[in-house]
Design a protein around this motif. Sequence first.
Motif, PDB file in Angstrom:
ATOM      1  N   TYR A 122      -7.867  -2.488  -3.398  1.00 42.72           N
ATOM      2  CA  TYR A 122      -7.506  -3.770  -2.806  1.00 42.72           C
ATOM      3  C   TYR A 122      -7.147  -4.788  -3.887  1.00 42.72           C
ATOM      4  CZ  TYR A 122      -8.523  -2.781   2.108  1.00 42.72           C
ATOM      5  OH  TYR A 122      -8.481  -2.304   3.408  1.00 42.72           O
TER       6      TYR A 122
ATOM      7  N   TYR B  90      -3.599   8.369  -2.550  1.00 41.27           N
ATOM      8  CA  TYR B  90      -4.603   7.621  -1.787  1.00 41.27           C
ATOM      9  C   TYR B  90      -5.613   6.944  -2.703  1.00 41.27           C
ATOM     10  CZ  TYR B  90      -8.290   6.589   1.606  1.00 41.27           C
ATOM     11  OH  TYR B  90      -9.231   5.965   2.379  1.00 41.27           O
TER      12      TYR B  90
ATOM     13  N   LEU C 174      -6.729   0.505   6.486  1.00 38.66           N
ATOM     14  CA  LEU C 174      -5.415   0.181   5.934  1.00 38.66           C
ATOM     15  C   LEU C 174      -4.499   1.401   5.946  1.00 38.66           C
ATOM     16  CD1 LEU C 174      -3.360  -1.544   4.341  1.00 38.66           C
ATOM     17  CD2 LEU C 174      -4.621  -0.934   2.270  1.00 38.66           C
ATOM     18  N   VAL C 175      -4.965   2.516   5.416  1.00 37.93           N
ATOM     19  CA  VAL C 175      -4.097   3.686   5.290  1.00 37.93           C
ATOM     20  C   VAL C 175      -3.851   4.330   6.652  1.00 37.93           C
ATOM     21  CG1 VAL C 175      -3.773   5.921   4.163  1.00 37.93           C
ATOM     22  CG2 VAL C 175      -4.745   4.002   2.880  1.00 37.93           C
TER      23      VAL C 175
ATOM     24  N   ILE D  93      -3.480  -4.421  -4.635  1.00 38.39           N
ATOM     25  CA  ILE D  93      -2.659  -5.034  -3.577  1.00 38.39           C
ATOM     26  C   ILE D  93      -2.695  -6.551  -3.705  1.00 38.39           C
ATOM     27  CG2 ILE D  93      -2.431  -5.389  -1.088  1.00 38.39           C
ATOM     28  CD1 ILE D  93      -3.482  -2.521  -0.718  1.00 38.39           C
TER      29      ILE D  93
ATOM     30  N   ALA E 244       0.834  -1.207   0.000  1.00 38.97           N
ATOM     31  CA  ALA E 244       0.000   0.000   0.000  1.00 38.97           C
ATOM     32  C   ALA E 244       0.865   1.251   0.000  1.00 38.97           C
ATOM     33  CB  ALA E 244      -0.940  -0.010   1.203  1.00 38.97           C
ATOM     34  N   GLN E 245       1.953   1.231   0.771  1.00 39.33           N
ATOM     35  CA  GLN E 245       2.840   2.392   0.812  1.00 39.33           C
ATOM     36  C   GLN E 245       3.444   2.648  -0.564  1.00 39.33           C
ATOM     37  OE1 GLN E 245       5.387   2.741   4.194  1.00 39.33           O
ATOM     38  NE2 GLN E 245       6.825   4.090   3.166  1.00 39.33           N
TER      39      GLN E 245
ATOM     40  N   LYS F 184     -10.337   0.479   3.359  1.00 38.54           N
ATOM     41  CA  LYS F 184      -9.160   1.219   2.902  1.00 38.54           C
ATOM     42  C   LYS F 184      -8.755   2.258   3.949  1.00 38.54           C
ATOM     43  CE  LYS F 184      -7.432   3.507  -1.239  1.00 38.54           C
ATOM     44  NZ  LYS F 184      -7.776   3.902  -2.619  1.00 38.54           N
TER      45      LYS F 184
END
Length: 194
Positions: free
Chosen positions: A29, A24, A53-54, A32, A15-16, A50
């Motif tokens: 998903y 963003y 996650l973030v 990923i 994600a990073q 999400k």
Amino acid sequence: MSNPSSTADNILDCAQTLIVAGGYNGFSYADIADVVGIRKASIHHHFPSKVDLVRTLVSRYREEAEAGIVALEREISDPVEQLRSYIGYWEKCIMDASAPFCICALLAGELPLLPDQVSMQVRAHFRSLAGWLTSVLERGVAQGRIHLNAPARVEAETFMATVHGAMLSARAYGDPRMFATIATPLIERYAARH
């Protein structure tokens, strides 16, 4: 089969990378799942949304940054050298592309679009970093090592904005060397003349 914590870490790492590449809203998903090689349901198991996650990613990033600052404080006592080391850290990360952009600086550009839980974490990172930089500058002034033209808090915000702007310039020009070209002169600006 990987253990749950390493799966969560792999999801966060992916994600990073995707946020650095596209922001963003620049990933899903499904993206990923393709990169990590798992089903979307597995991602939802670890991070139901999400936002979760973030928010977790930014929280982890903040913890790592704060741990890095603690280690820097322990290893280097001179305030000028601490600032030089901070810039050197980012210069290395940008040159070797291991971390070409501060995730919080990147997300700050998207604040109006971010969910509140994420924007709160991003703002907290900026406050924490500005607080540390302020303390370094104040310590440097007290030791006669640093000269400031404005209050330490203002200079800390200027330092932080210049470093983040240098990241942006390096990206805009497609030249990682631009970071050091812009950020390195900050040290000479602050270093007290004897």
